[in-house]
Design an enzyme around this catalytic site. Structure first.
Site, PDB file in Angstrom:
ATOM      1  N   GLU A 140       0.760  -1.264  -0.070  1.00 52.45           N
ATOM      2  CA  GLU A 140       0.025  -0.094  -0.118  1.00 52.45           C
ATOM      3  C   GLU A 140       0.868   1.242   0.022  1.00 52.45           C
ATOM      4  OE1 GLU A 140      -3.923  -0.530   1.567  1.00 52.45           O
ATOM      5  OE2 GLU A 140      -3.974   1.629   2.193  1.00 52.45           O
TER       6      GLU A 140
ATOM      7  N   ARG B  80      -8.048   6.967   4.542  1.00 52.48           N
ATOM      8  CA  ARG B  80      -7.636   5.677   4.008  1.00 52.48           C
ATOM      9  C   ARG B  80      -6.119   5.564   4.212  1.00 52.48           C
ATOM     10  NH1 ARG B  80      -8.636   0.764   0.848  1.00 52.48           N
ATOM     11  NH2 ARG B  80      -6.304   0.097   0.515  1.00 52.48           N
TER      12      ARG B  80
ATOM     13  N   TYR C  38      -2.719   4.597   6.902  1.00 53.34           N
ATOM     14  CA  TYR C  38      -2.036   3.379   7.048  1.00 53.34           C
ATOM     15  C   TYR C  38      -0.526   3.620   5.999  1.00 53.34           C
ATOM     16  CZ  TYR C  38      -0.976  -1.728   6.252  1.00 53.34           C
ATOM     17  OH  TYR C  38      -0.391  -2.844   6.204  1.00 53.34           O
TER      18      TYR C  38
ATOM     19  N   TYR D  38     -17.555   1.427   3.996  1.00 56.37           N
ATOM     20  CA  TYR D  38     -16.358   1.588   4.891  1.00 56.37           C
ATOM     21  C   TYR D  38     -16.586   3.009   5.633  1.00 56.37           C
ATOM     22  CZ  TYR D  38     -13.405  -1.727   2.539  1.00 56.37           C
ATOM     23  OH  TYR D  38     -12.900  -3.256   2.075  1.00 56.37           O
TER      24      TYR D  38
END
Ligand code: UDP
Length: 391
Positions: free
Chosen positions: A143, A184, A187, A333
């Site tokens: 990610e 989002r 992270y 979400y």
């Protein structure tokens, strides 16, 4: 068997003591299994939970003890606030840090916990390794690449087909995240900063490190099934979400059309790569490695379709007439969700340094994983859904 192990350069591998932080999670449980069954190494397994490694800690028969009983010690501690951590790192030759919050449903809803867990809590681990001259294998994430360059091109641009615009390279691709209000990316950003810190410890203080960027590793014991071995309202990653839907005979929910693309690698293939890193420090130190399977690319919609077919095969149950439904990311979400569009790992560096290649096709890895899911959870789900409602 174990004493005759040699590394990729033909040198004998000496037995290591490994401090594995986060040993009780999905990846940790598979790594512990592999190290105990196939190597002579000793594990200091650190975690707050041990459910996923219970089978390794307790002998199955009451009188006999497992062949590796003296090679694994479980230490229940939270790295946030436990003074025993430095002692364990000092006792070990190598620390593997797997501890982190890593489920996307948490990134936008618990951004503080996400940032603390992935950055702040990892700081002492890096510091103790650096100060004590100990090697560190730190788990990051694919990610950190965020979105591809290609996704910013016009929809009809032919450059979108050019791998230069989407294949993700450890030493060349930029990290592209959305705006701060899209939480989002909390992270990815925390992981990027800890990677930079580890890299800097390497260049300024000589820390021997390896950084792993997993690309959607999946297999048995991943995450949890809501309402069975995790909270009913919890949202795990896609494999467990879709497994849960299949087990409950519900349609699979496709977030924002299920158009995002992912490459999935079988956990057992990925663990082979980690073992090579552990046992070949001269080839692994100072490197960042993508670990994924570029041949297993699908859209999330295609994944849903394939999982539906595989589950019908392994369970003998007929799929629903409408096996999927669409749901918006906001509904699924909440506010602040965003997504990586496509994730294809470049494999040049891991191939060159460790000669590693993934082996298992998506169909085969889904077949073994869904067989496990069905065997492990189908009965429990039946029982939980047949329970009368409390009055
Ligand atoms: N997703 C979905 N339905 C679900 C769970 C996830 O469509 O029930 C999508 C999600 O939006 C993302 C992809 O599946 O595009 C992979 O999500 P996952 O949580 O596994 O983690 P990621 O690969 O994004 O880190």
């Amino acid at each position: 068997m174990a004493s005759a192990r040699i590394d990729l350069d033909g040198n004998p591998i000496k037995p290591l003591t490994i401090c594995m932080i986060g040993a009780g999670g999905f990846i940790g449980s598979h790594l512990c299994e592999k190290l105990l069954a196939e190597t002579p190494h000793t594990l200091l397994a650190v975690d707050v939970y041990n459910d996923k490694i219970k089978h390794l800690l307790e002998p199955s028969g009451s009188s006999s003890s497992s062949p590796w009983a003296d090679r694994i010690q479980f230490h229940r501690l939270n790295i946030k606030n436990d003074s025993r951590l430095e002692g364990l790192i000092k006792m070990a030759d190598l620390t593997v840090n797997l501890a982190a919050i890593c489920t996307p449903a948490d990134y936008n809803t618990r951004p503080l916990d996400t940032i603390y867990s992935n950055f702040i809590d990892a700081l002492p681990v890096v510091k103790y390794c650096s100060e004590n001259g100990k090697r560190l294998i730190h788990f990051s994430t694919c990610e950190v690449y965020g979105k591809t360059i290609g996704c910013f091109l016009p929809k009809d641009s032919p450059l979108r087909q050019d791998p230069d615009y989407f294949v993700l390279k450890e030493d060349a691709s930029p990290c592209i995240f959305g705006p701060i209000e899209k939480q989002r990316w909390s992270y990815a950003c925390a992981k990027q900063l800890i990677e930079r810190l580890i890299y800097a410890e390497g260049s300024e203080n000589g820390l021997e490190f390896t950084i792993v960027r997993p690309f959607n590793w999946i297999g048995p014991r991943m995450d949890f099934i809501p309402g069975i071995d995790g909270p009913s309202e919890g949202v795990p990653r896609v494999l467990a979400c879709f497994s849960n839907n299949l087990l409950r005979h519900e349609p699979l929910k496709l977030v924002d059309g299920g158009e995002s693309q992912r490459t999935f690698v079988y956990i057992k293939d990925a663990i082979e790569a980690v073992l090579l890193m552990i046992e070949n420090p001269a080839r692994a130190n100072g490197h960042i490695f993508n670990v994924g399977n570029p041949n297993n690319e699908v859209t999330v919609r295609q994944l849903a379709e394939m999982m539906t077919q595989v589950y019908a095969k392994v369970s003998g149950e007929t799929p629903l007439d409408s096996p999927t439904i669409d749901v918006s990311s906001k509904e699924f979400y909440g506010e602040g969700y965003d997504d990586s569009d496509k994730r294809i790992p470049d494999m040049t560096i891991i191939n060159r340094q460790l000669g590693w290649n993934p082996k298992t096709s998506l169909w085969d890895l889904l077949e073994s994983t869904l067989t496990y899911q069905h065997r492990t959870y189908a009965e429990a789900i039946k029982k939980s859904t047949s329970k009368p409602l409390a009055s």
